[in-house]
Write an enzyme that holds these catalytic residues in place. Structure first.
Site, mmCIF file in Angstrom:
data_model
loop_
_atom_site.group_PDB
_atom_site.id
_atom_site.type_symbol
_atom_site.label_atom_id
_atom_site.label_comp_id
_atom_site.label_asym_id
_atom_site.label_seq_id
_atom_site.Cartn_x
_atom_site.Cartn_y
_atom_site.Cartn_z
ATOM 1 N N CYS A 76 5.469 -21.547 -14.876
ATOM 2 C CA CYS A 76 6.149 -20.264 -14.675
ATOM 3 C C CYS A 76 5.294 -19.202 -13.999
ATOM 4 C CB CYS A 76 6.642 -19.723 -16.014
ATOM 5 S SG CYS A 76 5.297 -19.254 -17.143
ATOM 6 N N ASP B 47 2.630 -22.220 -18.993
ATOM 7 C CA ASP B 47 1.708 -22.397 -17.875
ATOM 8 C C ASP B 47 0.291 -22.373 -18.421
ATOM 9 O OD1 ASP B 47 0.431 -22.331 -15.235
ATOM 10 O OD2 ASP B 47 2.351 -21.611 -14.487
ATOM 11 N N LEU C 180 3.887 -19.128 -23.488
ATOM 12 C CA LEU C 180 3.000 -20.012 -24.224
ATOM 13 C C LEU C 180 2.058 -20.695 -23.243
ATOM 14 C CD1 LEU C 180 5.613 -21.693 -26.585
ATOM 15 C CD2 LEU C 180 3.884 -20.016 -27.266
ATOM 16 N N GLY D 64 3.156 -28.820 -11.802
ATOM 17 C CA GLY D 64 2.554 -30.004 -11.209
ATOM 18 C C GLY D 64 1.336 -29.625 -10.406
ATOM 19 N N TYR E 149 -0.721 -38.680 -6.265
ATOM 20 C CA TYR E 149 0.363 -37.697 -6.202
ATOM 21 C C TYR E 149 1.714 -38.364 -5.972
ATOM 22 C CZ TYR E 149 3.108 -33.593 -5.079
ATOM 23 O OH TYR E 149 4.082 -32.621 -5.088
ATOM 24 N N LYS F 109 4.998 -38.735 -8.666
ATOM 25 C CA LYS F 109 6.357 -38.257 -8.400
ATOM 26 C C LYS F 109 7.355 -39.413 -8.383
ATOM 27 C CE LYS F 109 5.277 -33.928 -8.216
ATOM 28 N NZ LYS F 109 5.737 -32.997 -9.272
#
Length: 272
Positions: free
Chosen positions: A16, A39, A51, A80, A160, A164
């Site tokens: 966030c 985050d 949080l 991510g 990566y 995904k």
């Protein structure tokens, strides 16, 4: 309740503090949601509660999940990492951490609740790597995932794209399992977007790699353009949408499928 109306809904957003996650908090707050933001660092976005969490640390995830409480009407997994931090770390955050948090929160998601995960166009070859990624999906703990990464170091590159891929396959499988509960799960796969992760990708793969990815619309996506799609998928307007991967890439993969554009991302190897 309209698709854009989140009044009376309590939602969780990871990542966030920046990029798509930060933009998503603004979208959801504008539509009446009470947002619990997660985050590694504090956010200036209008969350109702913040949080701290490190998705690379199982204990941190357990602490955050325990503090969230009930209900969780919608979960948005946006956080991510990319870059040069190592395949085990990237997979440990992007897939393992996302899975751990999701599984911890699923018991608190009521019927008609929803989860949306964030993949990437880097997962565009997920079908080709189905057998490889099946082994990662079969791991049950972070330690097992680490061992899998070590055993497949020559096949996963920086990790990566494979991380995904795993998000896509996790979404497809879990959506079917959750359906009898009336809980939906979908996945958004953004194309190149103007977020901090672009710089991480540039460090990992170089300018030439980014420049080679076609952009039919002639520009990067803005974070809010991705956020709007995420908000839609977890809204009542998408109440019969589950088990889907929505490629929000400005037409790139459509062009590849039509044979009009070269497939320029989603590979693994030394430069992934």
């Amino acid at each position: 309740m309209s698709g854009g109306d989140y009044r009376g809904r309590r939602v969780v957003v990871t990542g966030c503090a920046s990029g798509i996650g930060e933009a998503l908090v603004h979208v959801l707050a504008e539509r009446g949601a009470a947002v619990v933001g997660l985050d590694r660092r504090a956010t200036a976005a209008p969350v109702a509660e913040f949080l701290e969490v490190d998705l690379g640390d199982s204990a941190s995830i357990a602490d955050a999940a325990g503090a969230i409480g009930e209900p969780v009407d919608a979960l948005f997994n946006v956080a991510g990492i990319s870059g040069t931090v190592g395949a085990t770390t990237i997979i440990g955050v992007n897939f393992v951490g996302t899975r751990e948090l999701t599984e911890a929160l699923l018991p608190r998601i009521p019927r008609d609740g929803a989860v949306v995960n964030t993949a990437s166009i880097a997962a565009s070859r997920y079908l080709e790597r189905r057998e490889l990624v099946a082994g990662l999906l079969a791991t049950e703990t972070r330690e097992e995932a680490w061992r899998w990464c070590e055993a497949h170091a020559d096949e996963i590159g920086t990790g990566y794209a494979v991380s995904k891929d795993a998000i896509v396959w996790y979404t497809l499988r879990r959506a079917v399992e959750l359906a009898p509960r009336g809980v939906r799960m979908n996945c958004v796969a953004p194309g190149t977007t103007a977020t901090p992760i672009i710089e991480d990708t540039r460090r990992a793969r170089g300018d030439d790699f980014l420049k080679a990815i076609p952009m039919p619309l002639g520009r990067l996506a803005e974070p809010r353009e991705q956020a709007e799609v995420l908000a839609f998928l977890n809204s009542p307007a998408a109440s019969y949408v589950s088990g889907q991967v929505l490629w929000v890439d400005g037409g790139y993969l459509g062009g590849v499928a039509a044979g009009l554009l070269e497939h320029a991302t989603g590979s693994v190897g030394p430069r992934t």
